[in-house]
Design an enzyme around this catalytic site. Structure first.
Site, mmCIF file in Angstrom:
data_model
loop_
_atom_site.group_PDB
_atom_site.id
_atom_site.type_symbol
_atom_site.label_atom_id
_atom_site.label_comp_id
_atom_site.label_asym_id
_atom_site.label_seq_id
_atom_site.Cartn_x
_atom_site.Cartn_y
_atom_site.Cartn_z
ATOM 1 N N HIS A 19 -44.581 -66.327 9.434
ATOM 2 C CA HIS A 19 -44.691 -67.233 10.577
ATOM 3 C C HIS A 19 -44.296 -68.657 10.157
ATOM 4 O O HIS A 19 -43.859 -68.901 9.029
ATOM 5 C CB HIS A 19 -46.077 -67.168 11.211
ATOM 6 C CG HIS A 19 -47.207 -67.498 10.276
ATOM 7 N ND1 HIS A 19 -47.324 -68.716 9.639
ATOM 8 C CD2 HIS A 19 -48.279 -66.761 9.869
ATOM 9 C CE1 HIS A 19 -48.405 -68.727 8.906
ATOM 10 N NE2 HIS A 19 -49.013 -67.538 9.010
ATOM 11 N N HIS A 22 -45.488 -70.224 6.824
ATOM 12 C CA HIS A 22 -44.740 -69.845 5.626
ATOM 13 C C HIS A 22 -43.415 -70.617 5.573
ATOM 14 O O HIS A 22 -42.942 -71.012 4.510
ATOM 15 C CB HIS A 22 -44.439 -68.344 5.612
ATOM 16 C CG HIS A 22 -45.669 -67.487 5.752
ATOM 17 N ND1 HIS A 22 -45.944 -66.776 6.895
ATOM 18 C CD2 HIS A 22 -46.691 -67.244 4.902
ATOM 19 C CE1 HIS A 22 -47.089 -66.117 6.735
ATOM 20 N NE2 HIS A 22 -47.564 -66.389 5.538
ATOM 21 N N CYS A 127 -63.656 -58.381 0.193
ATOM 22 C CA CYS A 127 -62.930 -58.371 1.470
ATOM 23 C C CYS A 127 -61.558 -57.769 1.209
ATOM 24 O O CYS A 127 -60.773 -58.295 0.411
ATOM 25 C CB CYS A 127 -62.775 -59.782 2.053
ATOM 26 S SG CYS A 127 -61.618 -59.794 3.450
ATOM 27 N N CYS A 130 -58.639 -60.212 2.084
ATOM 28 C CA CYS A 130 -58.417 -61.266 1.084
ATOM 29 C C CYS A 130 -58.036 -60.622 -0.251
ATOM 30 O O CYS A 130 -57.452 -61.283 -1.102
ATOM 31 C CB CYS A 130 -59.672 -62.074 0.812
ATOM 32 S SG CYS A 130 -60.368 -62.922 2.206
ATOM 33 N N CYS A 147 -66.162 -61.582 6.660
ATOM 34 C CA CYS A 147 -65.304 -62.484 5.894
ATOM 35 C C CYS A 147 -64.948 -63.684 6.773
ATOM 36 O O CYS A 147 -64.497 -63.504 7.900
ATOM 37 C CB CYS A 147 -64.034 -61.761 5.465
ATOM 38 S SG CYS A 147 -62.790 -62.895 4.853
ATOM 39 N N HIS A 150 -61.151 -63.528 7.759
ATOM 40 C CA HIS A 150 -60.597 -62.435 8.555
ATOM 41 C C HIS A 150 -61.543 -61.864 9.602
ATOM 42 O O HIS A 150 -61.135 -61.041 10.421
ATOM 43 C CB HIS A 150 -60.115 -61.305 7.631
ATOM 44 C CG HIS A 150 -59.051 -61.762 6.695
ATOM 45 N ND1 HIS A 150 -59.314 -62.139 5.402
ATOM 46 C CD2 HIS A 150 -57.727 -61.957 6.885
ATOM 47 C CE1 HIS A 150 -58.191 -62.526 4.829
ATOM 48 N NE2 HIS A 150 -57.216 -62.431 5.699
ATOM 49 N N LYS A 298 -56.280 -71.985 13.407
ATOM 50 C CA LYS A 298 -55.362 -71.251 12.547
ATOM 51 C C LYS A 298 -54.580 -70.205 13.337
ATOM 52 O O LYS A 298 -55.088 -69.668 14.313
ATOM 53 C CB LYS A 298 -56.199 -70.516 11.508
ATOM 54 C CG LYS A 298 -55.998 -71.024 10.108
ATOM 55 C CD LYS A 298 -57.024 -70.445 9.209
ATOM 56 C CE LYS A 298 -56.385 -69.834 7.988
ATOM 57 N NZ LYS A 298 -57.357 -69.376 7.013
ATOM 58 N N LYS A 301 -53.080 -63.087 14.099
ATOM 59 C CA LYS A 301 -52.572 -62.037 14.963
ATOM 60 C C LYS A 301 -53.581 -61.713 16.064
ATOM 61 O O LYS A 301 -53.198 -61.493 17.214
ATOM 62 C CB LYS A 301 -52.293 -60.788 14.126
ATOM 63 C CG LYS A 301 -50.895 -60.282 14.347
ATOM 64 C CD LYS A 301 -50.641 -59.071 13.535
ATOM 65 C CE LYS A 301 -49.439 -58.344 14.101
ATOM 66 N NZ LYS A 301 -49.180 -57.115 13.397
HETATM 67 N N1 MSP Z 1 -49.236 -63.766 -2.079
HETATM 68 C C1 MSP Z 1 -50.049 -64.914 -2.097
HETATM 69 C C2 MSP Z 1 -49.421 -66.019 -2.896
HETATM 70 C C3 MSP Z 1 -49.148 -65.691 -4.315
HETATM 71 S S1 MSP Z 1 -48.330 -66.958 -5.120
HETATM 72 C C4 MSP Z 1 -48.309 -66.508 -6.687
HETATM 73 C C5 MSP Z 1 -50.241 -65.408 -0.686
HETATM 74 N N2 MSP Z 1 -49.323 -65.041 0.199
HETATM 75 S S2 MSP Z 1 -49.312 -65.411 1.759
HETATM 76 O O1 MSP Z 1 -48.286 -64.625 2.353
HETATM 77 O O2 MSP Z 1 -50.614 -65.318 2.306
HETATM 78 O O3 MSP Z 1 -48.786 -66.876 1.813
HETATM 79 C C6 MSP Z 1 -49.624 -67.940 1.562
HETATM 80 C C7 MSP Z 1 -48.856 -69.238 1.641
HETATM 81 O O4 MSP Z 1 -48.118 -69.320 2.863
HETATM 82 C C8 MSP Z 1 -49.772 -70.430 1.707
HETATM 83 O O5 MSP Z 1 -50.239 -70.825 0.471
HETATM 84 C C9 MSP Z 1 -48.874 -71.440 2.318
HETATM 85 O O6 MSP Z 1 -47.982 -71.898 1.343
HETATM 86 C C10 MSP Z 1 -48.153 -70.628 3.357
HETATM 87 N N3 MSP Z 1 -48.887 -70.613 4.618
HETATM 88 C C11 MSP Z 1 -49.363 -69.537 5.291
HETATM 89 N N4 MSP Z 1 -49.910 -69.947 6.444
HETATM 90 C C12 MSP Z 1 -49.812 -71.264 6.544
HETATM 91 C C13 MSP Z 1 -50.119 -72.217 7.531
HETATM 92 N N5 MSP Z 1 -50.659 -71.903 8.680
HETATM 93 N N6 MSP Z 1 -49.800 -73.496 7.276
HETATM 94 C C14 MSP Z 1 -49.171 -73.860 6.134
HETATM 95 N N7 MSP Z 1 -48.884 -72.994 5.206
HETATM 96 C C15 MSP Z 1 -49.252 -71.708 5.334
HETATM 97 O O7 MSP Z 1 -51.175 -66.144 -0.447
#
Ligand code: MSP
Length: 693
Positions: A19, A22, A127, A130, A147, A150, A298, A301
Site C-alpha cells: 500500500h 510501503h 501473535c 506479528c 494483539c 491486529h 492506520k 484491510k
Molecule cells: N518484513 C518486515 C521488515 C523486515 S526488514 C529487514 C516488515 N515488513 S512490512 O511489509 O510489514 O513492511 C514494514 C515497513 O513498511 C515499515 O517499516 C515501513 O517502512 C513501511 N510501512 C508500512 N506501512 C506503513 C505506513 N502506514 N506508513 C509508513 N510506512 C509504512 O515489517
C-alpha cells in the site's frame, strides 16, 4: 574512485499487496539513491521481500497453493509497483534465494559456535500476525488477550527454541550509539532506543519448530530460523557477504537503512547486536520515519481503508504521488494521507507554482524573444537575489537530504519557484517588452542590435530590451535548475520539461555539475512550449476554469483537468460541485475578505475562439495601461467580434491559470441566470483600470 553509498528499504512481507505506506519508504530511498547518483556517488540501492514465516505458510495453504508459488505471485506485484513508481533499485533480494539462505545459516552458526545462541524452552504470548512473542510484562497491554496491532487473540505457546543472548551486548551497543550520534535518526527515536536498552534486554527467541516455511538451523533442521535474523541479514547477503564479493567491502561501511518507526527497534537493537556478535560493524545510519495514516488512523484491510498506490499513479501520475509523499510527511513524524490533500498539493505546488512558472516563462520567451532564450543583459540587484538563491540550493537540499528531511528539501526548492514567480511580477516583462517595442520579433532577442528594434532610437528602449533579455534568460535558467534539483524526487518530470526548454538530449545541462554554475543554459536555445507540465486536477477555486464550465457560480467552481487519468476524478468533483452550487450560499464574508479582490474595469481589445473548444474565447484586454490575456468560457453566449470595444469587469489579482496551453491572467465577471449569461459591464463609460468596489 567515486564514493560509495548504500541505501536500503525494509524487505516487505508478501502477505498482501503493498500500500501507499510501503511506497513512502521506498520513494524516500529511491530519492536518496537518485540524488547521490546525480552527485557522482557509486550507489547501491536495495529492496526486496521477506518471504518466510507462519503467516505466509498459512496464507498459501488457505489459497490451496504452495508457499513458494504464493510468494512468487505476490513478489511479482511488488516489482510491478516499483516499476510504476520509478524505483531505481540496483538489486531485489528475496529471502528464499540461495544466496541469502547461505549467509543466514553461516551467521547463525557462527553466533551459536561462540556461545551467544543457546537452546532452551520458550513460553509466552504469541501473535501469529506479528510473528512475535510477547513477554508477560508486555502482555498486560493486551487487554482482553488481543494483539494491539491486529486485534486477534494472542496464543500461549510453549516450545523448544534457540535463544540469542542480546543482554551480553547491551553495553557495547550503548557505547556504539554514543560514539555514533547519527546512527539512529531522528534524535527522538535515538533517545527512545537508549532508554529501551537501558531498561534491560531480554534474550531473544530465534528459532521455531511449529512451522516449516523458513531457513533450517544448520545443525538442527527441525528448527527454522525465526524471522528477524533471517530478514535483517538480507542487507548483507545481497552484498555477497562471506563469498568474497567486493560489493560487501565497498558498500557495507556506507549502509543507510530506511525503515518505518514500527521496526526501528529491530534495526537499532537486534540488528547491530547480530552484527557485533558476528564480528561485523553495525550499519552507518538507520532512519525511522513516521506512519502514513489515513482518516481514522492506520490503514488496515479490516477497516477497508487501504490505499493502493497503483490506482493513484494511474489517476494522478507518478510525479504527483511521489511529490505528495515526500512533501507531506513531517520529519520523522506521522503524516496523513487523503485524496483531497493530494489534489491540493498537486494543484498548488505543482500546477500553480511550478507549472505556471514554466508555462508563463516559456510563453514570454516566445512572445517577446521569438522563442529563443536571449543573451542576458547586465545583472541587477533583483537578478542577483534570484541567482544567489538558485546557487545556494544544491547545498541546502543536500544538507536536508543527508538528514532525511525530504519535506524541507522540497520546500527549499520551492522557495526558488516562489521567488521566480515573484520576480516575474516585480520585473513585469510585459511592460519591459512594451518599452522595448518587442512584440515577439526575434530581432534584438540575442541582445545584439537591441537598438535596431521596433522602438529603436530611444535609450529607454535599449535599456528595456537588455532588462527583458536578462529577465527572460534568468527565468529559463531557473526552470533548468529547479528541474535538475527536483528530478530525484520526481524522475518523470525532466522528460516533460527538457523538450519544452529546448535542451532535450543535452545531459550535460541536466547534471549536478551544471547547476553549480549559474548561466550554463546557452543563449540561443530555442524553446518549444507544449502541454502543461503539471495539469491541474479538478478542484474548486480556479476561476478561469469556472468560466470554461459555463459557470453557474463564477467564484466557486471546479478547476480544469486535462488528460484521461483525471476524468473519473473530474466527474466525481463535478457531481459534488453541482450539488454544492444548487445549495443556497449562507457563508458570509467580511469586508476585508471582499477587499482582497482586485476588481477592475477592462476594455476588450481583441477576441478570438480557442481552437478545439466550444466554450472558450481568448480575449486581449487592457486594464489601465497594462494589457493582458484572459480566457473566458463564454463562446456559447458571445461572438468574438461583438466583444471588441466592450468594457467588462475583471478579477485582476487572480493567480494565472493555463487553459489549453494559454495562460489566463484574470477572470471576466458574468452573471448567469435561467435565461442565459451576461457579462457584467459598467453602466457608465468609465476608463479601463477603474476600480470596482
Ligand atoms: N518484513 C518486515 C521488515 C523486515 S526488514 C529487514 C516488515 N515488513 S512490512 O511489509 O510489514 O513492511 C514494514 C515497513 O513498511 C515499515 O517499516 C515501513 O517502512 C513501511 N510501512 C508500512 N506501512 C506503513 C505506513 N502506514 N506508513 C509508513 N510506512 C509504512 O515489517
Amino acid at each position: 574512485m567515486s564514493k560509495a553509498y548504500y541505501v536500503t528499504t525494509p524487505i516487505y512481507y508478501p502477505s498482501d499487496r503493498l500500500h501507499i505506506g510501503h511506497a513512502l519508504t521506498t520513494t524516500m530511498a529511491d530519492t536518496l539513491a537518485r540524488w547521490k547518483r546525480m552527485q557522482g556517488y557509486d550507489v547501491f540501492f536495495l529492496t526486496g521481500s521477506d518471504e518466510h514465516g507462519l503467516k505466509i505458510e498459512r496464507k498459501a495453504r488457505e489459497q490451496g497453493t504452495t508457499p513458494q508459488e504464493y510468494v512468487d505471485r505476490i513478489v511479482a506485484t511488488f516489482k510491478q509497483l516499483w516499476q510504476k513508481l520509478l524505483i531505481s533499485y540496483d538489486d531485489f533480494i528475496r529471502t528464499t534465494e540461495e544466496r541469502h539462505i547461505r549467509v543466514v545459516q553461516q551467521i547463525f552458526q557462527k553466533i551459536y559456535d561462540q556461545g551467544d545462541i543457546y537452546k532452551s524452552e520458550y513460553e509466552g504470548w504469541y501473535c501469529a500476525q506479528c510473528e512475535a512473542f510477547y513477554t508477560p510484562t508486555q502482555v498486560k497491554e493486551f487487554e482482553g488477550g488481543l494483539c494491539p496491532d491486529h486485534g486477534i487473540p494472542v496464543e500461549w505457546i510453549k516450545e523448544e527454541s534457540y535463544f540469542f543472548r542480546l543482554s551480553r551486548y547491551a553495553d557495547r551497543l550503548l557505547q556504539y550509539i554514543e560514539d555514533h550520534p547519527h546512527f539512529i535518526q531522528p534524535e527522538s527515536r535515538r533517545n527512545e532506543m537508549v532508554s529501551f536498552i537501558k531498561s534491560g534486554l531480554e534474550d531473544l527467541c530465534v528459532s521455531r519448530t511449529t512451522f516449516d516455511w523458513g531457513i533450517p538451523v544448520p545443525t538442527d533442521p527441525k528448527h527454522v530460523i525465526y524471522v528477524w535474523i533471517d530478514a535483517l541479514t538480507n542487507y548483507i547477503s545481497a552484498l555477497g557477504y562471506g563469498s568474497g564479493d567486493p560489493k560487501f567491502e565497498k558498500f557495507w561501511p556506507e549502509a543507510h537503512h530506511l525503515v518505518g518507526k514500527d521496526i526501528v527497534r529491530f534495526h537499532t537493537v537486534i540488528w547491530p547486536i547480530i552484527l557485533m556478535a558476528a564480528g561485523i560493524e553495525p550499519p552507518k545510519e538507520v532512519f525511522g520515519h513516521g506512519w502514513l495514516l489515513v482518516e481514522g488512523g492506520k490503514m488496515s484491510k479490516t477497516k477497508g481503508n487501504v490505499v493502493d498506490p497503483m490506482v493513484l499513479i494511474d489517476k494522478y501520475g507518478v510525479d504527483a504521488i511521489r511529490y505528495f509523499l515526500l512533501r507531506e510527511m513531517p520529519y520523522g513524524e506521522d503524516g496523513v494521507y487523503s485524496e483531497e490533500a493530494l489534489v491540493r498539493r498537486t494543484n498548488t505546488d505543482l500546477a500553480n507554482d511550478l507549472g505556471n512558472l514554466i508555462s508563463r516563462s516559456l510563453a514570454m520567451i516566445e512572445r517577446f524573444a521569438g522563442g529563443v532564450v536571449p543573451e542576458p543583459g547586465p545583472e541587477e540587484e533583483a537578478d542577483r537575489e534570484l541567482r544567489e538563491l538558485a546557487q545556494s540550493l544544491p547545498q541546502a537540499v543536500d544538507v536536508a537530504l543527508d538528514r532525511y528531511e525530504f519535506a524541507a528539501a522540497l520546500a527549499a526548492i520551492w522557495k526558488l519557484v516562489a521567488r521566480a514567480n515573484k520576480y516575474i511580477e516585480d520585473m513585469a516583462p510585459w511592460s519591459l517588452a512594451k518599452r522595448a517595442g518587442a512584440g515577439g520579433s526575434a530581432a534584438g532577442a540575442t541582445g545584439k542590435g537591441a537598438d535596431n528594434g521596433a522602438a529603436a532610437g530611444t535609450e529607454d528602449a535599449a535599456w528595456a530590451r537588455q532588462r527583458l533579455n536578462r529577465v527572460l534568460y534568468n527565468l529559463a535558467e531557473t526552470i533548468r535548475v529547479v528541474t535538475v534539483l527536483a528530478s530525484p524526487f520526481m524522475p518523470a518530470m525532466p522528460d516533460r520539461v527538457w523538450p519544452q526548454l529546448g535542451i532535450e538530449g543535452s545531459p550535460e545541462l541536466a547534471s549536478w555539475e551544471s547547476i553549480q554554475r549559474w548561466g550554463a543554459l546557452p543563449p540561443g536555445t530555442r524553446v518549444h512550449r507544449g502541454e502543461a507540465v503539471f495539469p491541474r486536477i479538478g478542484e474548486q477555486g480556479d476561476a478561469a476554469v469556472a468560466e470554461e464550465q459555463g459557470a453557474k457560480n463564477q467564484l466557486r467552481q471546479t478547476a480544469p483537468k486535462e488528460g484521461k487519468r483525471h476524468k473519473e476524478h473530474k466527474e466525481q468533483l463535478e457531481k459534488k460541485e453541482a450539488a454544492r452550487v444548487t445549495e443556497p450560499e449562507t457563508e458570509l464574508i467580511s469586508i476585508e475578505e471582499f477587499a482582497r479582490l482586485d476588481l477592475r474595469v477592462a476594455e476588450v481589445l481583441a477576441a478570438e475562439k480557442v481552437e478545439k473548444t466550444d466554450r472558450l474565447l481568448k480575449l486581449r484586454v487592457r486594464i489601465g495601461d497594462e494589457e493582458r490575456t484572459v480566457v473566458a468560457g463564454i463562446a456559447q453566449y458571445y461572438r468574438p467580434e461583438e466583444l471588441v470595444g466592450k468594457k467588462v469587469v475583471v478579477v485582476a489579482n487572480l493567480k494565472p491559470a493555463t487553459l489549453r496551453g494559454i495562460t489566463s491572467q484574470g477572470m471576466i465577471l458574468a452573471a448567469v441566470g435561467d435565461d442565459g449569461l451576461s457579462l457584467v459591464t459598467p453602466e457608465r463609460n468609465l476608463a479601463s483600470g477603474a476600480k470596482v468596489r
